[in-house]
Scaffold this motif. Structure first.
Motif, PDB file in Angstrom:
ATOM      1  N   THR A   1       0.844  -1.187   0.000  1.00  0.00           N
ATOM      2  CA  THR A   1       0.000   0.000   0.000  1.00  0.00           C
ATOM      3  C   THR A   1       0.884   1.243   0.000  1.00  0.00           C
ATOM      4  N   THR A   2       0.351   2.329  -0.514  1.00  0.00           N
ATOM      5  CA  THR A   2       1.088   3.574  -0.558  1.00  0.00           C
ATOM      6  C   THR A   2       0.679   4.464   0.601  1.00  0.00           C
ATOM      7  N   ARG A   3       1.503   5.474   0.849  1.00  0.00           N
ATOM      8  CA  ARG A   3       1.154   6.470   1.844  1.00  0.00           C
ATOM      9  C   ARG A   3       0.062   7.398   1.345  1.00  0.00           C
TER      10      ARG A   3
ATOM     11  N   SER B   1       5.917  14.994   0.462  1.00  0.00           N
ATOM     12  CA  SER B   1       6.320  16.397   0.469  1.00  0.00           C
ATOM     13  C   SER B   1       7.231  16.780  -0.680  1.00  0.00           C
ATOM     14  N   SER B   2       7.495  15.850  -1.600  1.00  0.00           N
ATOM     15  CA  SER B   2       8.334  16.163  -2.749  1.00  0.00           C
ATOM     16  C   SER B   2       7.891  15.324  -3.941  1.00  0.00           C
TER      17      SER B   2
ATOM     18  N   VAL C   1       3.615   6.452  -6.233  1.00  0.00           N
ATOM     19  CA  VAL C   1       2.577   6.147  -7.216  1.00  0.00           C
ATOM     20  C   VAL C   1       2.800   4.791  -7.882  1.00  0.00           C
ATOM     21  N   VAL C   2       4.046   4.349  -8.003  1.00  0.00           N
ATOM     22  CA  VAL C   2       4.310   3.101  -8.711  1.00  0.00           C
ATOM     23  C   VAL C   2       3.765   1.883  -7.962  1.00  0.00           C
ATOM     24  N   ASP C   3       3.400   2.041  -6.693  1.00  0.00           N
ATOM     25  CA  ASP C   3       2.849   0.931  -5.917  1.00  0.00           C
ATOM     26  C   ASP C   3       1.331   0.969  -5.810  1.00  0.00           C
ATOM     27  N   CYS C   4       0.696   1.930  -6.491  1.00  0.00           N
ATOM     28  CA  CYS C   4      -0.761   2.062  -6.378  1.00  0.00           C
ATOM     29  C   CYS C   4      -1.473   0.889  -7.061  1.00  0.00           C
TER      30      CYS C   4
ATOM     31  N   PRO D   1      -6.111  12.304  -7.266  1.00  0.00           N
ATOM     32  CA  PRO D   1      -5.248  12.870  -6.211  1.00  0.00           C
ATOM     33  C   PRO D   1      -3.763  12.873  -6.554  1.00  0.00           C
ATOM     34  N   TRP D   2      -3.310  11.931  -7.375  1.00  0.00           N
ATOM     35  CA  TRP D   2      -1.894  11.926  -7.756  1.00  0.00           C
ATOM     36  C   TRP D   2      -1.556  13.149  -8.598  1.00  0.00           C
ATOM     37  N   LEU D   3      -2.410  13.452  -9.573  1.00  0.00           N
ATOM     38  CA  LEU D   3      -2.185  14.631 -10.409  1.00  0.00           C
ATOM     39  C   LEU D   3      -2.331  15.910  -9.591  1.00  0.00           C
ATOM     40  N   ALA D   4      -3.316  15.940  -8.705  1.00  0.00           N
ATOM     41  CA  ALA D   4      -3.530  17.128  -7.879  1.00  0.00           C
ATOM     42  C   ALA D   4      -2.309  17.428  -7.024  1.00  0.00           C
ATOM     43  N   ARG D   5      -1.755  16.401  -6.398  1.00  0.00           N
ATOM     44  CA  ARG D   5      -0.595  16.627  -5.550  1.00  0.00           C
ATOM     45  C   ARG D   5       0.629  17.006  -6.381  1.00  0.00           C
TER      46      ARG D   5
END
Length: 252
Positions: A2-4, A10-11, A19-22, A143-147
Motif C-alpha cells: 500500500t502507498t502512503r 512532500s516532494s 505512485v508506482v505501488d498504487c 489525487p496523484w495529479l492534484a498533488r
C-alpha cells in the motif's frame, strides 16, 4: 503493498516513488499486468514495467504537459511517460525541435533524454484497455495529479493539455487546488489558450489545448508536427523557457 497516498508526500521524488505501488483500480491493475506478462511479439525479450507510470521531468518545471494514460506497449513497457511508442516519437521530436528536450527520440527510460523546464504527466497512471480509462478510474487517480501540480505550483507557469480527456480531468484538479477558473468553464480546443490569474498561493498559469499526439490524429493529419511545435513554443514562451513567438489565432 500500500502507498502512503499523495497527500502525505512532500516532494515530487516521494510522489513518484509512491505512485508506482498504487493498486486502487482493479481493472487497470489486471490489464497492465496481463500486458506485461503476455507482451507484444516485437518486445518479447523486454522486462515490462507493468506498474503505474510516474511523471517525468524536473521538480522545478515551469511547464507541464498533461496526456491521457500510458500506452500498453509504450510507457507500460518502458516505465517512462510517452517513451517507446509512436505518440512519444512525435511528442519528443517536437520538444527537441523547439528546444525543450535534449534529444529527439525516447526509446528507454535510461536513454539519456532530459527535459528543459518541462514535466510530462497524465491524469491516469496505468495503461487502460483500448486506451480508454473510465471516468471512475480518472477520478480515483485524480489525487496523484492534484498533488503533483501542488508541488509544482511555485514554479509552474504553463500547461499543455493533450486532448479533451486530459482537459476535462485537469480542470477539477486546478479548481480544487485554488486556481481560479473562468465561468463558464473553458471548453477544449486545439490552440485554445486560457489564462488563470495569480493567487496568494501561486503565480498566473496559462493553459494550452492541443490535439493528442495519438496515431489517429497524427496519421490523419489532424495534428501535424508544425501544429504541435506551435503550441509547445507558445507554452514554452509563457513559461519563460523560450522566446515569445509571433501571436496569432487561438489566443484568448
Amino acid at each position: 503493498m500500500t502507498t502512503r497516498g499523495p497527500d502525505r508526500v512532500s516532494s515530487l521524488a516521494e510522489l513518484d516513488a509512491e505512485v508506482v505501488d498504487c493498486r486502487a483500480c482493479p481493472r487497470l491493475v489486471r490489464w497492465r499486468e496481463q500486458v506485461a506478462r503476455d507482451k507484444r511479439a516485437a518486445f518479447r525479450a523486454w522486462d515490462y514495467w507493468g506498474r503505474p507510470v510516474p511523471g517525468f521531468g524536473p521538480a522545478d518545471a515551469a511547464m507541464a504537459i498533461v496526456g491521457l494514460a500510458p500506452a500498453a506497449h509504450g510507457a507500460n513497457r518502458t516505465g517512462r511517460m510517452f517513451t517507446g511508442d509512436r505518440s512519444g516519437d512525435v511528442l519528443y521530436a517536437a520538444l527537441y525541435e523547439v528546444g525543450l528536450a535534449s534529444q529527439p527520440t525516447s526509446v528507454t527510460a535510461d536513454d539519456g533524454l532530459s527535459l528543459r523546464g518541462v514535466r510530462i504527466t497524465a491524469p491516469v497512471r496505468c495503461a487502460p484497455p483500448e486506451n480508454r480509462p473510465t471516468p471512475a478510474e480518472r477520478d480515483t487517480c485524480r489525487p496523484w495529479l492534484a498533488r503533483e501540480l501542488q508541488l509544482l505550483r511555485p514554479t509552474l507557469r504553463s500547461v499543455v493539455v493533450l486532448g479533451g480527456f486530459g482537459w476535462q480531468a485537469l480542470l477539477p484538479v486546478l479548481a480544487a487546488s485554488s486556481w481560479r477558473l473562468p465561468r463558464p468553464l473553458p471548453v477544449f480546443g486545439h490552440g485554445r489558450r486560457v489564462r488563470l490569474p495569480a493567487t496568494d498561493s501561486g503565480p498566473e498559469l496559462e493553459l494550452f489545448g492541443c490535439y493528442h499526439v495519438s496515431q489517429q490524429n497524427t496519421f490523419t493529419g489532424r495534428l501535424t508536427p508544425a501544429m504541435l511545435r506551435d503550441v509547445l513554443a507558445r507554452a514554452g514562451a509563457a513559461a519563460g523557457l523560450l522566446p515569445a513567438p509571433d501571436r496569432g489565432a487561438g489566443d484568448g
